[in-house]
Design an enzyme around this catalytic site. Structure first.
Site, mmCIF file in Angstrom:
data_model
loop_
_atom_site.group_PDB
_atom_site.id
_atom_site.type_symbol
_atom_site.label_atom_id
_atom_site.label_comp_id
_atom_site.label_asym_id
_atom_site.label_seq_id
_atom_site.Cartn_x
_atom_site.Cartn_y
_atom_site.Cartn_z
ATOM 1 N N ASP A 90 0.841 -1.191 0.000
ATOM 2 C CA ASP A 90 0.000 0.000 0.000
ATOM 3 C C ASP A 90 0.882 1.249 0.000
ATOM 4 O O ASP A 90 0.571 2.237 0.649
ATOM 5 C CB ASP A 90 -0.906 -0.019 1.236
ATOM 6 C CG ASP A 90 -2.029 1.014 1.154
ATOM 7 O OD1 ASP A 90 -2.366 1.436 0.040
ATOM 8 O OD2 ASP A 90 -2.543 1.403 2.216
ATOM 9 N N CYS A 99 -20.280 -13.402 -4.410
ATOM 10 C CA CYS A 99 -21.163 -12.428 -3.745
ATOM 11 C C CYS A 99 -22.625 -12.696 -4.062
ATOM 12 O O CYS A 99 -23.508 -12.383 -3.258
ATOM 13 C CB CYS A 99 -20.807 -10.999 -4.171
ATOM 14 S SG CYS A 99 -19.308 -10.357 -3.394
ATOM 15 N N CYS A 109 -26.192 -10.815 -2.913
ATOM 16 C CA CYS A 109 -26.020 -10.110 -1.635
ATOM 17 C C CYS A 109 -25.607 -8.660 -1.876
ATOM 18 O O CYS A 109 -24.734 -8.363 -2.697
ATOM 19 C CB CYS A 109 -24.957 -10.815 -0.792
ATOM 20 S SG CYS A 109 -24.614 -9.996 0.787
ATOM 21 N N CYS A 127 -23.060 -5.029 1.963
ATOM 22 C CA CYS A 127 -22.065 -3.960 2.110
ATOM 23 C C CYS A 127 -22.576 -2.647 1.540
ATOM 24 O O CYS A 127 -22.316 -1.574 2.102
ATOM 25 C CB CYS A 127 -20.750 -4.366 1.439
ATOM 26 S SG CYS A 127 -20.857 -4.706 -0.334
ATOM 27 N N CYS A 135 -23.542 0.837 4.176
ATOM 28 C CA CYS A 135 -22.608 1.968 4.126
ATOM 29 C C CYS A 135 -23.284 3.241 4.646
ATOM 30 O O CYS A 135 -24.286 3.689 4.093
ATOM 31 C CB CYS A 135 -22.096 2.200 2.707
ATOM 32 S SG CYS A 135 -20.948 3.594 2.593
ATOM 33 N N CYS A 149 -13.492 3.093 8.999
ATOM 34 C CA CYS A 149 -14.847 2.539 9.125
ATOM 35 C C CYS A 149 -14.812 1.099 8.639
ATOM 36 O O CYS A 149 -14.244 0.810 7.587
ATOM 37 C CB CYS A 149 -15.828 3.361 8.291
ATOM 38 S SG CYS A 149 -17.531 2.728 8.313
ATOM 39 N N CYS A 176 -18.821 -1.954 6.080
ATOM 40 C CA CYS A 176 -19.067 -2.815 4.920
ATOM 41 C C CYS A 176 -18.488 -4.212 5.146
ATOM 42 O O CYS A 176 -19.013 -5.205 4.627
ATOM 43 C CB CYS A 176 -18.527 -2.187 3.637
ATOM 44 S SG CYS A 176 -16.740 -1.923 3.605
ATOM 45 N N CYS A 215 -20.571 -8.065 5.959
ATOM 46 C CA CYS A 215 -20.333 -9.086 4.933
ATOM 47 C C CYS A 215 -20.427 -10.493 5.521
ATOM 48 O O CYS A 215 -19.687 -10.835 6.452
ATOM 49 C CB CYS A 215 -18.950 -8.875 4.318
ATOM 50 S SG CYS A 215 -18.518 -10.132 3.081
#
Length: 367
Positions: free
Chosen positions: A146, A200, A203, A206, A210, A253, A256, A260
């Site tokens: 990152d 996913c 679904c 998330c 939010c 935060c 999300c 899940c």
């Protein structure tokens, strides 16, 4: 299978064993051809969804071109490291959601309660690279965590670490999304590992959860509305219309991810580095606002939180206090602390503290 392919697969298997010894959860290999991702990256940047994160655009399409970013790169090793603290309870998602019901408590994102992941992963990726070099001979490599214009999630999903969830994070059937990613760019050709399929389905948990509707559509995130962006990356005043939506979240935060279903499979870290530090989980807002700059630097030494600096830290806490007051929490000590910040802090913090104090003032009634 020819001997070259067999040798490559054997080396990848050996690298995976070394990586596990270093605390990594999974290793994959991706090719350097990310051309199919360029259009999506360009459109996302063109719409300004990256906000003030100028570094996202400054390298242009080099993000999708590993061989241009690091000349000579022919393959990319991707690494996953789980980060849930070792003592995380089985019902951790419910435990984390419950923090929102205690408005005087500060919420720091789970990943940031321990040691700075940049330092942990970078050091271990470097050790892994050196071990590969000792095995194969002269090797050109560069490690990333990152920390550069790398299409991290794209490389991870292409190398079988998981699939891109609707929240844009990488999801694994075995580990949910509570993990860090890192990469090693190599001038050594390795066979790519197989990508996994998406799971996913229909679904939308998330997207629905939010708080700021930052997830505009599956895999389409407007970072400017994301609480993680607003509390960490954004340097100036938090837009007033967004402040009430932050609730008592002061750094990042997790909503999300908490919502899940796949995160019921999230794995605990094998390392003590990501265990929660005292003072960063369950702390009272008023306690954290009272930190001097010296205390902030001391308590956040080796933590990712330090990167935002004490001014943004206090800005975020002032917003959370305002939200507590707006919600009906009457606390004279909190009021006094905000009044002190509104008088004596930096202009940025003073403005947010004044806003927070105003949340306890009832609007005038119409005649």
């Amino acid at each position: 299978m020819n001997s070259t392919q067999n040798t490559g697969l054997q080396l990848v298997s050996q690298i995976q064993l070394w990586a596990r010894e270093l605390g990594f959860s999974q290793i994959g290999v991706a090719s350097v051809d990310l051309s199919s991702a360029e259009a999506g990256l360009s459109a996302w940047l063109a719409q300004g969804f990256h906000g003030e994160m100028a570094y996202m655009a400054s390298h242009g399409l080099k993000r999708a071109r590993p061989a241009e970013l690091v000349p000579g790169t022919v393959s990319v090793i991707t690494a996953r490291m789980n980060y849930l603290p070792r003592d995380t309870p089985a019902d951790w998602q419910a435990v984390e959601f419950s923090r929102l019901t205690r408005p005087d408590e500060a919420i720091v994102s789970v990943y940031a309660r321990g040691r700075d992941y940049h330092k942990v992963l970078r050091a271990r990726l470097q050790k892994l690279s050196e071990r590969i070099a000792a095995h194969v001979g002269p090797l050109g490599f560069r490690v990333f965590t990152d920390s550069a214009p790398v299409l991290e999630a794209e490389l991870a999903s292409r190398s079988g670490q998981g699939w891109r969830g609707k929240h844009t994070l990488v999801l694994s059937r075995d580990a949910g999304s509570m993990f860090f990613l890192g990469e090693i760019y190599l001038d050594l050709a390795l066979p790519a590992t197989e990508p996994t399929s998406e799971h996913c389905g229909s679904c939308s948990a998330c997207i629905d959860i939010c708080p700021t509707q930052a997830i505009l559509a599956p895999q389409r995130l407007d970072a400017r509305r994301c609480i993680s962006y607003l509390t960490i990356e954004h340097a100036g005043p938090i837009p007033e219309e967004m402040r009430p939506l932050l609730a008592n979240r002061i750094y990042g935060c997790d909503d999300c991810q908490l919502a899940c279903p796949w995160n019921k499979f999230a794995q605990r870290s094998a390392l003590p580095d990501f265990d929660e530090r005292a003072g960063l989980s369950g702390a009272k807002l008023i306690t954290l606002l009272g930190w001097t700059e010296e205390e902030f630097l001391r308590y956040t030494e080796g933590s990712p939180i330090r990167r935002i600096g004490v001014e943004r830290w206090r800005r975020n806490i002032a917003v959370a206090m305002g939200n507590a007051i707006r919600g009906g929490l009457a606390d004279a000590h909190m009021q006094q602390a905000l009044e002190a910040s509104a008088s004596n802090d930096t202009p940025l913090v003073r403005e947010h503290a004044s806003w927070a104090l105003a949340q306890g003032v009832a609007p005038p009634t119409s005649p």
